[in-house]
Scaffold this active site. Structure first.
Site, mmCIF file in Angstrom:
data_model
loop_
_atom_site.group_PDB
_atom_site.id
_atom_site.type_symbol
_atom_site.label_atom_id
_atom_site.label_comp_id
_atom_site.label_asym_id
_atom_site.label_seq_id
_atom_site.Cartn_x
_atom_site.Cartn_y
_atom_site.Cartn_z
ATOM 1 N N HIS A 101 7.700 -27.470 -23.814
ATOM 2 C CA HIS A 101 8.083 -28.752 -24.418
ATOM 3 C C HIS A 101 6.930 -29.341 -25.231
ATOM 4 O O HIS A 101 7.134 -29.857 -26.335
ATOM 5 C CB HIS A 101 8.473 -29.763 -23.330
ATOM 6 C CG HIS A 101 9.628 -29.365 -22.476
ATOM 7 N ND1 HIS A 101 9.483 -29.035 -21.150
ATOM 8 C CD2 HIS A 101 10.952 -29.240 -22.747
ATOM 9 C CE1 HIS A 101 10.673 -28.739 -20.632
ATOM 10 N NE2 HIS A 101 11.577 -28.843 -21.582
ATOM 11 N N LYS A 145 12.971 -20.242 -27.357
ATOM 12 C CA LYS A 145 13.369 -19.814 -26.017
ATOM 13 C C LYS A 145 14.895 -19.887 -25.848
ATOM 14 O O LYS A 145 15.523 -19.011 -25.290
ATOM 15 C CB LYS A 145 12.657 -20.705 -24.998
ATOM 16 C CG LYS A 145 13.305 -20.845 -23.650
ATOM 17 C CD LYS A 145 12.899 -19.715 -22.766
ATOM 18 C CE LYS A 145 13.358 -19.822 -21.339
ATOM 19 N NZ LYS A 145 14.350 -20.789 -20.999
HETATM 20 P P1 AMP Z 1 15.176 -28.332 -22.073
HETATM 21 O O1 AMP Z 1 14.388 -29.446 -21.484
HETATM 22 O O2 AMP Z 1 15.212 -27.100 -21.227
HETATM 23 O O3 AMP Z 1 16.531 -28.762 -22.566
HETATM 24 O O4 AMP Z 1 14.376 -27.876 -23.365
HETATM 25 C C1 AMP Z 1 14.075 -28.806 -24.373
HETATM 26 C C2 AMP Z 1 13.535 -28.070 -25.563
HETATM 27 O O5 AMP Z 1 12.348 -27.357 -25.190
HETATM 28 C C3 AMP Z 1 14.525 -27.023 -26.117
HETATM 29 O O6 AMP Z 1 14.487 -27.043 -27.540
HETATM 30 C C4 AMP Z 1 13.960 -25.743 -25.573
HETATM 31 O O7 AMP Z 1 14.272 -24.613 -26.379
HETATM 32 C C5 AMP Z 1 12.468 -26.016 -25.591
HETATM 33 N N1 AMP Z 1 11.766 -25.118 -24.667
HETATM 34 C C6 AMP Z 1 12.023 -24.928 -23.343
HETATM 35 N N2 AMP Z 1 11.211 -23.977 -22.830
HETATM 36 C C7 AMP Z 1 10.438 -23.539 -23.853
HETATM 37 C C8 AMP Z 1 9.419 -22.553 -23.979
HETATM 38 N N3 AMP Z 1 9.023 -21.821 -22.939
HETATM 39 N N4 AMP Z 1 8.840 -22.381 -25.193
HETATM 40 C C9 AMP Z 1 9.236 -23.130 -26.258
HETATM 41 N N5 AMP Z 1 10.199 -24.064 -26.212
HETATM 42 C C10 AMP Z 1 10.795 -24.271 -25.034
#
Ligand code: AMP
Length: 281
Positions: A37, A149
């Protein structure tokens, strides 16, 4: 840094910034923030005057048997780290704030939502698209940041933003990984020690299959390699999908030409892990 919980408070901060000609970068998240994030936050910080992070565990993108209730919620720690990383505004609404009684709209993207995670999680992308559409309408960012991801999610959001003529640039940032290759995810904490030990094998399997594409294998052969490598390296894993696809349409490919997506979803020790790489054939 300001932490707010209502749409009105976001609007008053973003309208004021816009009025003064300041650009707005937006990072939508479900919280329990990690370096994946924060890589998006860093990208937003580098390219915008005002950086807004939303933290909202969106109920409509979880299936009935999924982990909505148990999803880790760590708002205080998240907000403290956002402040340290230069975020200007954290928006952490309640479900009631986002979904008023009588809420009756769904944003549905067809085509690219019908395969991969869309096929195994019915309704998931309707939930994602609807909440992202709402958040874009609330924040009205110049740029929004998503992680590679969740590759399919980034394709779906780009499609939606383009189809609906939104003036927001959708930026997709590289996947951040642990030193052993495991993609950072809030769901990694569900892994037992043994599952955690096996989990980096998913990325290793993607790389092994990606190497085969680079060496001239056809997608169908590389897909066999991918499945075999997962079975070998992650013996406790249960494959939901492990595929080689066209990186733009997400559809099947006969010959390895242009950008090729290798993507997987594997259930392992109580968690459903997803990962992917794109190789240029
Ligand atoms: P989430 O909180 O899981 O909904 O993720 C929020 C954002 O963070 C989304 O755009 C995800 O793709 C991104 N994200 C989550 N994990 C990673 C990671 N390991 N590397 C890069 N972006 C990530």
């Amino acid at each position: 840094m300001k932490q707010v919980h209502t749409i009105e408070e976001v609007r008053s901060a973003t309208n004021a910034a816009r009025h003064r000609g300041r650009s707005i970068g937006f990072v939508p998240t479900m919280g329990n923030l990690h370096e994946g994030h924060f890589s998006l936050v860093d990208a937003a910080r580098a390219e915008n005057d005002l950086v807004v992070v939303s933290i909202f565990v969106n109920p409509t993108q979880f299936g009935p048997d999924e982990d909505y209730e148990s999803y880790p919620r760590t708002l205080e720690a998240d907000a403290a780290e956002c402040e340290r990383r230069g975020v200007d505004l954290v928006f952490a609404p309640s479900s009631a704030e986002m979904y008023l009684e009588g809420f009756a709209t769904t944003v549905h993207v067809s085509g690219v939502t019908e395969t991969l995670c869309g096929a195994s999680r019915p309704g998931h992308f309707d939930g994602v698209c609807t909440v992202v559409a709402k958040l874009f309408g609330i924040v009205m960012p110049n740029r929004a940041y998503f992680g590679a991801k969740d590759y399919q999610q980034s394709v779906v959001v780009r499609r939606m933003a383009s189809d609906l003529n939104w003036q927001v640039e959708v930026r997709v940032c590289p996947t951040v990984r642990e030193a052993d290759g495991l993609a950072l995810s809030s769901r990694n904490q569900y892994l037992s020690p043994e599952a955690r030990r096996q989990a980096p094998g998913l990325y290793a399997a993607l790389q092994a299959a990606g190497e085969r594409i680079r060496a001239g294998d056809e997608p169908s052969q590389a897909e066999v390699t991918l499945k075999t490598e997962i079975a070998k390296r992650v013996p406790d894993g249960e494959i939901d999908y492990a595929v080689v696809r066209d990186a733009e349409t997400l559809g099947p490919v006969q010959t390895a030409q242009g950008p090729i997506l290798l993507a997987l979803a594997v259930k392992l020790g109580g968690a459903r892990l997803i990962d992917n790489i794109v190789v240029d054939a």
